[in-house]
Design a protein around this motif. Structure first.
Motif, mmCIF file in Angstrom:
data_model
loop_
_atom_site.group_PDB
_atom_site.id
_atom_site.type_symbol
_atom_site.label_atom_id
_atom_site.label_comp_id
_atom_site.label_asym_id
_atom_site.label_seq_id
_atom_site.Cartn_x
_atom_site.Cartn_y
_atom_site.Cartn_z
ATOM 1 N N GLU A 25 0.825 -1.217 0.000
ATOM 2 C CA GLU A 25 0.000 0.000 0.000
ATOM 3 C C GLU A 25 0.859 1.268 0.000
ATOM 4 N N SER A 28 -1.650 6.427 -2.320
ATOM 5 C CA SER A 28 -3.071 6.537 -2.659
ATOM 6 C C SER A 28 -3.216 7.517 -3.814
ATOM 7 N N THR A 43 -6.029 3.007 -3.356
ATOM 8 C CA THR A 43 -4.752 2.610 -2.769
ATOM 9 C C THR A 43 -4.466 1.175 -3.179
ATOM 10 N N TYR A 54 1.579 -1.335 -10.164
ATOM 11 C CA TYR A 54 0.766 -1.352 -8.948
ATOM 12 C C TYR A 54 -0.227 -2.500 -9.078
#
Length: 110
Positions: A25, A28, A43, A54
């Motif tokens: 994580e 965001s 996120t 990601y």
């Protein structure tokens, strides 16, 4: 490290098995603004630096998959220079069957 879901922990362990660095994580991404503030964020579960991608893991119900798919679609539109990947339940279990570093990386990057 404490993960939000067991699937995230398993994913991280599989990456560790092959020496693939990851960040949990890491950031965001704002997706929606209004009245001077951020109204929606995304996120991702992981960032894989070596692949510059990601990753969002979704092994939950179909409603969450649809919701996360929409967020990723919006993120891709707003952040075209970023690479996002959604891994659903079937892809997740297929991923765990891979026993080769290059194939793990190729699967994540594709």
């Amino acid at each position: 490290m404490i993960f939000a879901h067991k699937s995230e922990e398993i994913f991280a362990e599989h990456l560790n098995l092959f020496g693939i660095d990851w960040v949990y994580e890491p950031v965001s991404f704002p997706l929606k603004w209004g009245s001077g503030s951020i109204k929606m964020m995304f996120t991702p579960d992981f960032y894989i630096p070596s692949l510059d991608v990601y990753v969002e893991i979704t092994t939950m119900n179909q409603n969450l998959i649809t919701k996360k798919s929409k967020k990723i679609k919006k993120a891709k539109k707003l952040y075209p220079d970023k690479n996002f990947k959604l891994i659903n339940e079937q892809q997740f279990y297929n991923f765990l069957e891979i026993d080769n570093r290059e194939l793990v990386q190729k699967t994540i990057a594709s």
